[in-house]
Design a protein around this motif. Structure first.
Motif, PDB file in Angstrom:
ATOM      1  N   SER A 154       0.822  -1.205   0.000  1.00 44.82           N
ATOM      2  CA  SER A 154       0.000   0.000   0.000  1.00 44.82           C
ATOM      3  C   SER A 154       0.861   1.262   0.000  1.00 44.82           C
ATOM      4  CB  SER A 154      -0.946   0.006   1.206  1.00 44.82           C
ATOM      5  OG  SER A 154      -1.869  -1.054   1.109  1.00 44.82           O
ATOM      6  N   VAL A 155       1.956   1.248   0.733  1.00 47.22           N
ATOM      7  CA  VAL A 155       2.868   2.397   0.729  1.00 47.22           C
ATOM      8  C   VAL A 155       3.426   2.611  -0.673  1.00 47.22           C
ATOM      9  CG1 VAL A 155       5.076   3.291   1.609  1.00 47.22           C
ATOM     10  CG2 VAL A 155       3.454   2.190   3.173  1.00 47.22           C
ATOM     11  N   ILE A 156       3.837   1.538  -1.325  1.00 52.45           N
ATOM     12  CA  ILE A 156       4.370   1.627  -2.691  1.00 52.45           C
ATOM     13  C   ILE A 156       3.320   2.229  -3.618  1.00 52.45           C
ATOM     14  CG2 ILE A 156       5.085   0.232  -4.685  1.00 52.45           C
ATOM     15  CD1 ILE A 156       6.470  -1.644  -2.545  1.00 52.45           C
ATOM     16  N   GLN A 157       2.108   1.715  -3.562  1.00 54.26           N
ATOM     17  CA  GLN A 157       1.042   2.220  -4.432  1.00 54.26           C
ATOM     18  C   GLN A 157       0.774   3.704  -4.163  1.00 54.26           C
ATOM     19  OE1 GLN A 157      -0.664   0.672  -7.054  1.00 54.26           O
ATOM     20  NE2 GLN A 157      -1.233   2.800  -7.328  1.00 54.26           N
ATOM     21  N   ALA A 158       0.723   4.090  -2.891  1.00 55.87           N
ATOM     22  CA  ALA A 158       0.430   5.480  -2.544  1.00 55.87           C
ATOM     23  C   ALA A 158       1.535   6.422  -3.045  1.00 55.87           C
ATOM     24  CB  ALA A 158       0.262   5.615  -1.031  1.00 55.87           C
ATOM     25  N   LEU A 159       2.782   6.045  -2.874  1.00 53.58           N
ATOM     26  CA  LEU A 159       3.878   6.882  -3.368  1.00 53.58           C
ATOM     27  C   LEU A 159       3.826   7.014  -4.881  1.00 53.58           C
ATOM     28  CD1 LEU A 159       6.743   5.546  -1.045  1.00 53.58           C
ATOM     29  CD2 LEU A 159       5.681   7.832  -0.944  1.00 53.58           C
ATOM     30  N   GLN A 160       3.547   5.910  -5.574  1.00 53.95           N
ATOM     31  CA  GLN A 160       3.424   5.959  -7.033  1.00 53.95           C
ATOM     32  C   GLN A 160       2.307   6.892  -7.463  1.00 53.95           C
ATOM     33  OE1 GLN A 160       2.992   1.736  -7.795  1.00 53.95           O
ATOM     34  NE2 GLN A 160       5.167   1.495  -8.269  1.00 53.95           N
ATOM     35  N   MET A 161       1.170   6.806  -6.795  1.00 56.55           N
ATOM     36  CA  MET A 161       0.035   7.664  -7.142  1.00 56.55           C
ATOM     37  C   MET A 161       0.358   9.143  -6.893  1.00 56.55           C
ATOM     38  SD  MET A 161      -3.315   5.515  -5.941  1.00 56.55           S
ATOM     39  CE  MET A 161      -4.510   6.705  -6.568  1.00 56.55           C
ATOM     40  N   ALA A 162       1.021   9.443  -5.797  1.00 58.29           N
ATOM     41  CA  ALA A 162       1.380  10.834  -5.511  1.00 58.29           C
ATOM     42  C   ALA A 162       2.308  11.385  -6.585  1.00 58.29           C
ATOM     43  CB  ALA A 162       2.010  10.942  -4.127  1.00 58.29           C
ATOM     44  N   LEU A 163       3.251  10.551  -7.044  1.00 61.39           N
ATOM     45  CA  LEU A 163       4.127  10.974  -8.133  1.00 61.39           C
ATOM     46  C   LEU A 163       3.335  11.221  -9.418  1.00 61.39           C
ATOM     47  CD1 LEU A 163       7.185   8.669  -7.447  1.00 61.39           C
ATOM     48  CD2 LEU A 163       7.298  11.164  -7.762  1.00 61.39           C
ATOM     49  N   GLU A 164       2.424  10.326  -9.740  1.00 63.21           N
ATOM     50  CA  GLU A 164       1.608  10.464 -10.954  1.00 63.21           C
ATOM     51  C   GLU A 164       0.694  11.677 -10.900  1.00 63.21           C
ATOM     52  OE1 GLU A 164      -0.457   6.730 -11.282  1.00 63.21           O
ATOM     53  OE2 GLU A 164       1.410   5.608 -11.456  1.00 63.21           O
TER      54      GLU A 164
END
Length: 163
Positions: A151-161
């Motif tokens: 979930s942390v990985i997904q959230a960081l990716q989304m914030a970057l996008e």
């Protein structure tokens, strides 16, 4: 340290550099991750320039009190839902000075799941200059730590996008 730790730190480093370059601030609104996203960002030197604040909204009351989630949405859809994730992200923006807000709500397990909302179900929302985006992930019963790290990985990716 888990095998995902390097990936998390790498993403957090990218996020801090990217947000600093753009002059953006981030707010996190976390339920099942309990502050791990904000924690990953603050592992990085220079994070004070990009992390405005992190809300840990583990209970429904915290979701309502800290970021203004509508009680009717919680009653109608439950905490683990697209509607509530979107409201959490929007509330993160309106209750901070951030330009981007990422929200996470899910069932990390090992208990708490149902047929409709199984363990490993996590809803993400990110609000920012490009609007609001949502993603649903079904990680499965891979273990509490693994769900939270994914979930942390997904959230960081989304914030970057979203920036």
């Amino acid at each position: 340290m888990s095998e995902r730790s390097d990936e998390i730190i790498g993403l957090a480093e990218r996020l801090v550099r990217h947000f600093a370059d753009k002059g953006l601030m981030l707010a996190t609104v976390e339920s099942c991750t309990g502050g791990l996203v904000a924690g990953a960002v603050t592992e990085i030197a220079g994070s004070s320039a990009v992390l405005d604040r992190g809300f840990v909204t583990y209970t429904n009351e915290a979701k309502m009190d800290l970021v203004g989630v509508d009680p009717a949405a919680l009653a109608a859809h439950g905490a683990v839902s697209e509607t509530v994730a979107r409201q959490m992200a929007e509330g993160g923006l309106s209750h901070s000075r951030a330009a981007v807000s990422v929200a996470i709500t899910g069932i990390a397990g090992p208990g708490g799941g149902s047929d409709a909302k199984p363990v490993g179900l996590v809803h993400f929302a990110c609000a920012g200059p490009k609007g609001i985006i949502h993603k649903e992930c079904r990680f499965g019963a891979i273990g509490r730590q693994a769900v939270r790290e994914a979930s942390v990985i997904q959230a960081l990716q989304m914030a970057l996008e979203a920036s």
